[in-house]
Enzyme design. Structure first.
Site, PDB file in Angstrom:
ATOM      1  N   SER A 104       0.827  -1.201   0.000  1.00  0.00           N
ATOM      2  CA  SER A 104       0.000   0.000   0.000  1.00  0.00           C
ATOM      3  C   SER A 104       0.858   1.247   0.000  1.00  0.00           C
ATOM      4  O   SER A 104       2.018   1.225   0.413  1.00  0.00           O
ATOM      5  CB  SER A 104      -0.899   0.007   1.251  1.00  0.00           C
ATOM      6  N   HIS A 105       0.266   2.355  -0.411  1.00  0.00           N
ATOM      7  CA  HIS A 105       0.925   3.654  -0.332  1.00  0.00           C
ATOM      8  C   HIS A 105       1.037   4.123   1.110  1.00  0.00           C
ATOM      9  O   HIS A 105       1.849   4.970   1.434  1.00  0.00           O
ATOM     10  CB  HIS A 105       0.120   4.691  -1.114  1.00  0.00           C
ATOM     11  N   SER A 106       0.210   3.581   1.967  1.00  0.00           N
ATOM     12  CA  SER A 106       0.141   4.004   3.355  1.00  0.00           C
ATOM     13  C   SER A 106       0.607   2.887   4.280  1.00  0.00           C
ATOM     14  O   SER A 106       0.062   1.781   4.243  1.00  0.00           O
ATOM     15  CB  SER A 106      -1.308   4.384   3.702  1.00  0.00           C
TER      16      SER A 106
END
Length: 139
Positions: free
Chosen positions: A10-12
């Protein structure tokens, strides 16, 4: 018996960790689910180094399914797989764990994959279970 490991890209960092926590609980303690979220320095983004580390940790010998959230996390997963293929081509004879990228919704796919893995499914069946999570309806 080893189960198929799962890596959530994920980007997060927080999103990857939260989804990994939920999926691991659905894997009833039998499945290794590892997050690979953020850019490696605490910011938003993706990191192939985090993916590589997460795959090593998740790989118990039965294979690993990658599930990515969107955009560049999908590209990072694909790049990782291409690099892995190139490395394996240059090192014949080494043990090759099956590692695949599932086309799946992030959270629902992670939960479905963990449940399938806990039930003893192989890599293809775990990836298929993640994909089939697209059909989970909320109404």
């Amino acid at each position: 018996m080893s189960t198929v490991g799962i890596v959530l890209i994920s980007h997060s960092r927080a999103l990857a960790e939260g989804a990994a926590e939920l999926a691991a609980q659905m894997g009833v303690g039998e499945v290794t689910v590892r997050p690979a979220g953020g850019d490696g320095e605490g910011g938003l983004g993706t990191s192939i180094d985090l993916v590589e580390r997460a795959v090593r940790e998740a790989d118990g010998g039965a294979g690993v399914v990658l599930i990515a959230d969107l955009g560049s996390s999908v590209l990072t997963a694909r790049t990782y797989l291409e690099d892995l293929e190139d490395t394996r081509a240059g090192s014949p004879g080494e043990s090759e764990t099956d590692i695949v990228l599932a086309d799946a919704p992030f959270v629902e796919g992670a939960v479905a994959a963990a449940s399938a893995s806990a039930g003893g499914a192989d890599v293809a069946a775990v990836a298929r279970a993640a994909y089939e999570a697209y059909d989970f309806r909320k109404t």
